[in-house]
Design an enzyme around this catalytic site. Sequence first.
Site, PDB file in Angstrom:
ATOM      1  N   GLY A   8      13.828 -51.604  45.416  1.00  0.00           N
ATOM      2  CA  GLY A   8      13.401 -52.224  44.160  1.00  0.00           C
ATOM      3  C   GLY A   8      13.951 -51.469  42.962  1.00  0.00           C
ATOM      4  O   GLY A   8      13.317 -51.402  41.904  1.00  0.00           O
ATOM      5  N   GLY A  11      14.306 -53.091  39.292  1.00  0.00           N
ATOM      6  CA  GLY A  11      13.127 -53.618  38.604  1.00  0.00           C
ATOM      7  C   GLY A  11      12.731 -52.755  37.413  1.00  0.00           C
ATOM      8  O   GLY A  11      13.435 -51.795  37.059  1.00  0.00           O
ATOM      9  N   GLN A  12      11.592 -53.099  36.809  1.00  0.00           N
ATOM     10  CA  GLN A  12      11.154 -52.416  35.585  1.00  0.00           C
ATOM     11  C   GLN A  12      11.014 -50.908  35.796  1.00  0.00           C
ATOM     12  O   GLN A  12      11.522 -50.112  35.019  1.00  0.00           O
ATOM     13  CB  GLN A  12       9.806 -52.993  35.111  1.00  0.00           C
ATOM     14  CG  GLN A  12       9.347 -52.405  33.785  1.00  0.00           C
ATOM     15  CD  GLN A  12       7.865 -52.625  33.504  1.00  0.00           C
ATOM     16  OE1 GLN A  12       7.099 -53.027  34.384  1.00  0.00           O
ATOM     17  NE2 GLN A  12       7.453 -52.361  32.283  1.00  0.00           N
ATOM     18  N   ASP A  52      17.770 -55.446  51.881  1.00  0.00           N
ATOM     19  CA  ASP A  52      16.589 -56.299  52.007  1.00  0.00           C
ATOM     20  C   ASP A  52      15.658 -55.594  53.000  1.00  0.00           C
ATOM     21  O   ASP A  52      16.021 -55.424  54.162  1.00  0.00           O
ATOM     22  CB  ASP A  52      17.019 -57.673  52.534  1.00  0.00           C
ATOM     23  CG  ASP A  52      15.850 -58.643  52.615  1.00  0.00           C
ATOM     24  OD1 ASP A  52      14.691 -58.183  52.558  1.00  0.00           O
ATOM     25  OD2 ASP A  52      16.105 -59.848  52.741  1.00  0.00           O
ATOM     26  N   TYR A 142      -1.365 -60.366  45.594  1.00  0.00           N
ATOM     27  CA  TYR A 142      -0.759 -59.065  45.267  1.00  0.00           C
ATOM     28  C   TYR A 142      -1.759 -57.938  45.536  1.00  0.00           C
ATOM     29  O   TYR A 142      -1.423 -56.927  46.172  1.00  0.00           O
ATOM     30  CB  TYR A 142      -0.360 -59.109  43.788  1.00  0.00           C
ATOM     31  CG  TYR A 142       0.174 -57.832  43.206  1.00  0.00           C
ATOM     32  CD1 TYR A 142       1.367 -57.282  43.639  1.00  0.00           C
ATOM     33  CD2 TYR A 142      -0.492 -57.202  42.153  1.00  0.00           C
ATOM     34  CE1 TYR A 142       1.872 -56.125  43.063  1.00  0.00           C
ATOM     35  CE2 TYR A 142       0.011 -56.059  41.568  1.00  0.00           C
ATOM     36  CZ  TYR A 142       1.188 -55.517  42.031  1.00  0.00           C
ATOM     37  OH  TYR A 142       1.679 -54.385  41.443  1.00  0.00           O
ATOM     38  N   LYS A 146      -1.677 -54.793  48.253  1.00  0.00           N
ATOM     39  CA  LYS A 146      -1.725 -53.378  47.862  1.00  0.00           C
ATOM     40  C   LYS A 146      -2.814 -52.622  48.641  1.00  0.00           C
ATOM     41  O   LYS A 146      -2.633 -51.454  48.987  1.00  0.00           O
ATOM     42  CB  LYS A 146      -1.945 -53.243  46.348  1.00  0.00           C
ATOM     43  CG  LYS A 146      -0.736 -53.659  45.512  1.00  0.00           C
ATOM     44  CD  LYS A 146       0.491 -52.798  45.813  1.00  0.00           C
ATOM     45  CE  LYS A 146       1.686 -53.130  44.956  1.00  0.00           C
ATOM     46  NZ  LYS A 146       2.921 -52.447  45.397  1.00  0.00           N
ATOM     47  N   ILE A 172       2.531 -51.175  33.066  1.00  0.00           N
ATOM     48  CA  ILE A 172       3.548 -50.225  32.596  1.00  0.00           C
ATOM     49  C   ILE A 172       4.345 -50.861  31.449  1.00  0.00           C
ATOM     50  O   ILE A 172       4.840 -51.981  31.566  1.00  0.00           O
ATOM     51  CB  ILE A 172       4.512 -49.824  33.744  1.00  0.00           C
ATOM     52  CG1 ILE A 172       3.729 -49.265  34.955  1.00  0.00           C
ATOM     53  CG2 ILE A 172       5.554 -48.828  33.248  1.00  0.00           C
ATOM     54  CD1 ILE A 172       2.991 -47.965  34.729  1.00  0.00           C
TER      55      ILE A 172
HETATM   56  N1  SER Z   1       1.689 -54.816  36.311  1.00  0.00           N
HETATM   57  C1  SER Z   1       1.172 -55.372  37.516  1.00  0.00           C
HETATM   58  C2  SER Z   1       0.898 -56.820  37.378  1.00  0.00           C
HETATM   59  O1  SER Z   1       0.524 -57.214  36.300  1.00  0.00           O
HETATM   60  C3  SER Z   1      -0.079 -54.669  37.911  1.00  0.00           C
HETATM   61  O2  SER Z   1       0.222 -53.734  38.870  1.00  0.00           O
HETATM   62  O3  SER Z   1       1.015 -57.542  38.312  1.00  0.00           O
END
Ligand code: SER
Length: 317
Positions: A8, A11-12, A52, A142, A146, A172
Amino acid sequence: MKRILVTGSYGQIGTELVVALREKYGGENVIATGRKKPPEVLRRDGPYYRLDVLDTDQLHTMLVDYDIDIIIHNASVLSAVGEKNPQLAYRTNVEGSYNVLEATRILGLDQVMIPSSIAAFGPSTPKEDTPNDVIMRPTTAYGVSKVFIELWGEYYNLRYGVDFRSLRYPGIISAETLPGGGTTDYAVEIFYEALKNKRYTCFLAKDARLPMMYMPDCLKSTIDLIEADPEKLVHRSFNITAMSFTPEELAKEIKKHIPEFEVEYRPDFRQQIAESWPRSIDDSAAREEWGWQPDYDLSAMTEDMLKRLSKKLGVEY
Ligand code: SER
């Protein structure tokens, strides 16, 4: 010197994490991987590959061929995208992380770091100063993924001695790469719109308070936890935070720099996700076990974000 592979990477968090790790561990020792075309900043100073994590053969080959000691598994489908496509979240987040933990166990890597999130908490979790060890019954795909990652990682630690570590990142905020489909994305978008258009339509309600963190603190916490003495770790998954604010409070802070800035609130499905998460976080376990301390609060973050982003966008304010 340790050799680190990051998934990843484009990504950000990944983009800036790879840059920070390369500064510390040397460009050649940090392998950037992802599924997209890497940004220029990651093509300059070290290796990058398409990977991947659902392809276990490719994953194992890369870990062996590049003699990897530590894997940081950042590839993940975030909360809003996960609600649109829960099956994709399952495959990427649950199966992907399982593959990474299995590879770590089978190949005997030194360490595996997989981020968790405030999304691992749910509506029945106490919302203020949420403790590290508390009920976790998330109601998003999500969040469920986690919790799986934390528990499977901790199980592998107990059962096989796998050195698994995890941070429950709050929202973040960063100026380099845009976040990809989360509920806290508003706190990044608002800066772009404030600078470009002086107006923003927020997809959360004005009083939706959420825990947040500026990127330099996110990078610091990640690297500090990777380097933490395992003897001192009582936990393996840690709450971390730097600040908590509502969209209205953030808008007010931005207005101190851009007085004409106006925000309109039109909450969508992401408001319900936000309401299921903590409003503030108790990160004392991270502070005690590996010395965590943030550097940026709301006003320091806002000032720095506006400075960096205005330079990047070529906009005065
Ligand atoms: N920044 C993430 C989200 O909004 C939270 O872990 O899905």
